[in-house]
Write a protein that holds these residues in place. Structure first.
Motif, short mmCIF file in Angstrom:
data_model
loop_
_atom_site.label_atom_id
_atom_site.label_comp_id
_atom_site.label_asym_id
_atom_site.label_seq_id
_atom_site.Cartn_x
_atom_site.Cartn_y
_atom_site.Cartn_z
N THR A 21 0.82 -1.09 -0.11
CA THR A 21 0.08 0.07 0.09
C THR A 21 1.01 1.35 0.10
O THR A 21 0.68 2.43 -0.85
CB THR A 21 -1.00 0.04 1.35
OG1 THR A 21 -1.67 -1.34 1.28
CG2 THR A 21 -1.93 0.97 1.25
N ALA A 22 1.80 1.12 1.08
CA ALA A 22 2.99 2.48 0.91
C ALA A 22 3.54 2.65 -0.46
O ALA A 22 3.46 3.89 -0.96
CB ALA A 22 3.75 2.23 1.90
N CYS A 23 3.99 1.48 -1.09
CA CYS A 23 4.54 1.73 -2.36
C CYS A 23 3.63 2.25 -3.44
O CYS A 23 3.90 3.10 -4.01
CB CYS A 23 5.07 0.26 -2.81
SG CYS A 23 5.69 0.33 -4.33
N SER A 24 2.34 1.84 -3.37
CA SER A 24 1.37 2.23 -4.26
C SER A 24 1.05 3.80 -4.24
O SER A 24 0.82 4.60 -5.05
CB SER A 24 0.06 1.69 -4.14
OG SER A 24 -0.85 1.74 -5.07
N PHE A 160 13.27 1.48 -5.80
CA PHE A 160 13.97 1.66 -4.64
C PHE A 160 13.88 3.00 -3.76
O PHE A 160 14.61 3.37 -3.20
CB PHE A 160 15.57 1.03 -4.44
CG PHE A 160 16.03 -0.21 -4.00
CD1 PHE A 160 14.78 -1.01 -3.83
CD2 PHE A 160 17.36 -0.68 -3.79
CE1 PHE A 160 15.15 -2.36 -3.34
CE2 PHE A 160 17.57 -1.78 -3.43
CZ PHE A 160 16.68 -2.70 -3.16
N CYS A 161 12.70 3.53 -4.31
CA CYS A 161 12.35 4.99 -3.87
C CYS A 161 13.33 5.94 -4.11
O CYS A 161 13.90 6.55 -3.19
CB CYS A 161 11.74 4.97 -2.63
SG CYS A 161 10.16 4.61 -2.37
N PRO A 187 13.21 4.23 1.82
CA PRO A 187 12.08 3.82 0.91
C PRO A 187 11.04 3.63 1.55
O PRO A 187 10.66 3.05 2.62
CB PRO A 187 12.56 2.43 0.36
CG PRO A 187 14.01 2.31 0.66
CD PRO A 187 14.43 3.23 1.74
N ALA A 188 9.74 3.85 0.90
CA ALA A 188 8.56 3.78 1.39
C ALA A 188 7.92 2.53 2.17
O ALA A 188 7.49 2.39 3.28
CB ALA A 188 7.31 4.16 0.45
N CYS A 193 6.84 -0.65 7.32
CA CYS A 193 6.71 -2.08 7.68
C CYS A 193 6.36 -1.99 9.22
O CYS A 193 7.30 -1.90 10.01
CB CYS A 193 7.91 -2.66 7.40
SG CYS A 193 7.83 -4.48 7.74
N PRO A 194 5.32 -2.45 9.72
CA PRO A 194 5.09 -2.43 10.95
C PRO A 194 5.62 -3.28 12.08
O PRO A 194 6.15 -2.76 13.15
CB PRO A 194 3.48 -2.86 11.17
CG PRO A 194 2.86 -2.59 9.69
CD PRO A 194 3.97 -2.85 8.70
#
Lengths: 249, 399
Positions: A21-24, A160-161, A187-188, A193-194
């Motif tokens: 989700t964060a990447c998107s 890799f952001c 990187p996002a 990552c929790p």
């Protein structure tokens, strides 16, 4: 220059898809254009069947087969940028040979049928040459590195952001989201990552945490037999993909 | 000599008009869909990026290479009995390649960018770069050789040199095309160092099918209407060559199938068991498109029968079109790096736009073919000007 590497600890990963989700959100990718994804699968059969999952970004390979097959050098490995593999959207001709040659299936040609309806490209039609233009989008854009929202007819992939990690201070060994001075450069997928299953750092720096983790916890690279030599390492039990078997008899 | 060529008459005009109508309609349909929906009008996806447009291109490109190899029999290796077929083979090789390239052009994301991005970036490690180089050279040599034939120069030193260069160009182009697939170790169904041999064999087979069909078409499917040397070629060497090419093609496919079925590797094994042999269309294409034609051509009496030759060429056309399709798609149907996450093999059926692209390429081929038959004498041979006057020179040319 650093050689950026990612370490993913499968013993910590819960398969929550926050990274996806964060990447998107960070990269404004379309549904199905999952530069970062978590694959779910089973291994074995009852009574010893296991449910498993594997987070899967682009491996940013040391010897990237996608780069060798690209007829226009649109996809290239930038050693100056930490060994990240980019796609130059000004050069890509959309032949999709790189998608054939990538063993990890982490390249996307978003000019295809939508995964979900309504087609978000119709809802937010593209402007300035972009395939689509959402109400909010990350202002970072660099088409020579495949950063931003792509035009039609090109291949996209995880960077890799680069727009974040490239701003990190020179010589830094690791980009740790717990370090307030570095958090903006992480990187996002790593930052979000929790369970803190992802680590990002310099593989060329002997003092880096990523190197220590790979050494201490037996980091492995996936599909090593292909010779692509990923810059993404996996820790923990079950780093691998069970062989495909059709479920229909 | 070619007075009986029906393409020069009303039937040719009719076929030309029909071909142009189909060409314009299919091109318009494809362009409309590409402009309005982009490549979403294709049924390919990021999981299966190469579909029927690629297999159509492959089919056309290899039929062209096959024709080039057949033409080299008289022009490079001195098999004089095929002289009557050479000029038509060269012409067909040229127009089939052009038709294939037209299909490929509409499949790419950025066609015009390719024209500068490939030559200016010189990525010599890419087989696709060499595909551009070799097929461009192939096209150039075919054109040059045809121009030499058209001017009546069949056996000068320059023509022979162009002939040899063209032959090498064809070998390199089609062999390299095979390696685009054959060098992909991450795609085990394709990964095969001997794939160029398979491509040469199937290329010659599809080239023979094209040559036989279009030669008959030019003369209203009547062998009696053909010039003497064409009749000789179609009753002596060519049918045997066709039988041999079909037999070797079947042998190679059998070897690949046996290897695939034996292997435990799911990326090869399941392609054969759950995709290829599970498809009635694939099985029919092998039986009707290769085995039946081979059986027919193995009969000494049937293989010289004009109706059988036409039937075999049409069946082989269809059989090898399916073979190319299943080869290209078969290399991708097992989900890559998805393991048991994927429920089943990737499903792919060509969309109407992809079919329209195949039809467009075929219509372009027929259009150019009729124009070629009308404006050139494709059954020309060097016999009258050079062989009769100077037998030594003619002998030297084929030595």
């Amino acid at each position: 220059m650093a050689k950026w590497g990612m370490v993913i600890d499968l013993d910590k990963c819960t398969g929550c898809q926050a990274c996806t989700t964060a990447c998107s959100m960070e990269n404004n990718t379309l549904p199905g254009e999952s530069w970062q994804d978590v694959l779910f699968y089973h291994e074995g059969e009852y009574p010893s069947a296991q449910m498993k999952w594997l987070p899967r970004p682009c491996m940013q390979c040391e010897k990237p087969s996608c780069v060798y097959v690209c007829p226009t050098r649109a996809t290239y490995k930038d050693e100056e940028a930490g060994g990240i593999v980019f796609v130059d959207w000004n050069k890509c001709i959309g032949c999709k040979y790189c998608m054939i040659a990538c063993p990890y299936g982490v390249r996307f040609y978003a000019d295809e049928q939508p995964l979900v309806e309504p087609d978000i490209r119709d809802v937010y039609p593209g402007e300035n040459g972009q395939m689509w233009s959402p109400p909010y989008q990350n202002p970072e854009q660099d088409w020579r590195r495949g950063i931003g929202i792509q035009p039609k007819g090109v291949v996209s992939k995880c960077t890799f952001c680069h727009h974040k990690v490239s701003k990190a201070p020179d010589g830094v060994a690791d980009l740790d989201e717990d370090d307030p001075d570095l958090v903006e450069y992480v990187p996002a997928c790593v930052r979000t990552c929790p369970p803190k299953a992802r680590f990002f750092g310099d593989l060329d720096n002997p003092e880096s945490n990523v190197n220590r983790l790979i050494g201490d916890k037996h980091g492995v690279r996936l599909l090593d037999h292909t010779g692509n030599r990923p810059q993404v390492y996996y820790l923990g039990a079950g780093a691998g993909i069970p062989a495909f078997s059709p479920r229909k008899s | 000599m070619s007075d009986n060529n029906i393409m020069k008459g009303g039937l040719g005009t009719g076929l030309l008009i029909l071909s142009v109508i189909v060409l314009v309609a299919s091109f318009g349909f494809v362009m409309y869909n590409l402009m309005s929906h982009g490549h979403a009008s294709f049924n390919v996806s990021s999981s299966l990026p190469w579909g029927q447009p690629i297999s159509t291109y492959l089919y056309f490109a290899l039929a062209s290479s096959g024709l080039g190899l057949i033409a080299s029999l008289p022009l490079v290796f001195g098999f004089k009995e095929y002289y009557g077929l050479a000029k038509r083979a060269i012409f067909l090789a040229f127009i089939i390649l052009v038709s294939g390239m037209a299909v490929l052009a509409l499949e790419l994301g950025h066609t015009f960018r390719m024209l500068w991005a490939i030559p200016f970036n010189m990525q010599i490690q890419s087989a696709m770069f060499w595909m551009g180089v070799f097929y461009a050279a192939d096209l150039l040599f075919l054109l040059w050789k045809f121009q030499k034939m058209e001017s009546g120069d069949w056996d000068s030193k320059a023509t022979r040199t162009i002939g040899i260069a063209s032959f090498l160009g064809v070998l390199l182009a089609s062999g390299n095309l095979a390696l685009i697939f054959g060098m992909m170790s991450m795609r085990p169904f394709w990964f095969d160092g001997l794939l160029p041999i398979y491509f040469y064999l199937t290329a010659v087979t599809s080239g023979l099918a094209a040559l036989v069909f279009f030669t008959y078409l030019a003369y209203g499917f009547s062998r009696g209407a053909m010039p003497e040397n064409l009749q000789r070629a179609l009753t002596n060497g060519l049918p045997k060559l066709f039988a041999a090419a079909l037999g070797l093609t079947i042998l190679f496919i059998a070897a690949r199938a046996i290897t695939g079925l034996y292997s435990n590797n799911p990326e090869i094994h399941y392609v054969w068991t759950n995709y290829l042999f599970a498809s009635p269309i694939y099985v029919a294409s092998v039986v009707l498109g290769l085995l039946v034609p081979f059986a027919l051509m193995m009969s000494a009496s049937l293989r010289v029968n004009p109706a059988i030759q036409i039937l075999v060429s049409i069946l082989t056309f269809g059989g090898l079109f399916a073979e190319r399709y299943f080869f290209v798609v078969g290399g991708q149907v097992v989900p890559l790096f998805k393991g048991t996450w994927a429920w089943d093999m990737i499903q792919y059926t060509p969309s109407i736009t992809e079919w329209a692209l195949t039809i467009m390429g075929s219509a372009l081929l027929f259009t150019l073919y009729v124009l070629g038959e009308r404006f050139f004498n494709l059954s020309a041979t060097p016999e009258q000007p050079s062989m009769a006057e100077s037998p030594e020179r003619a002998g030297q040319a084929t030595a």
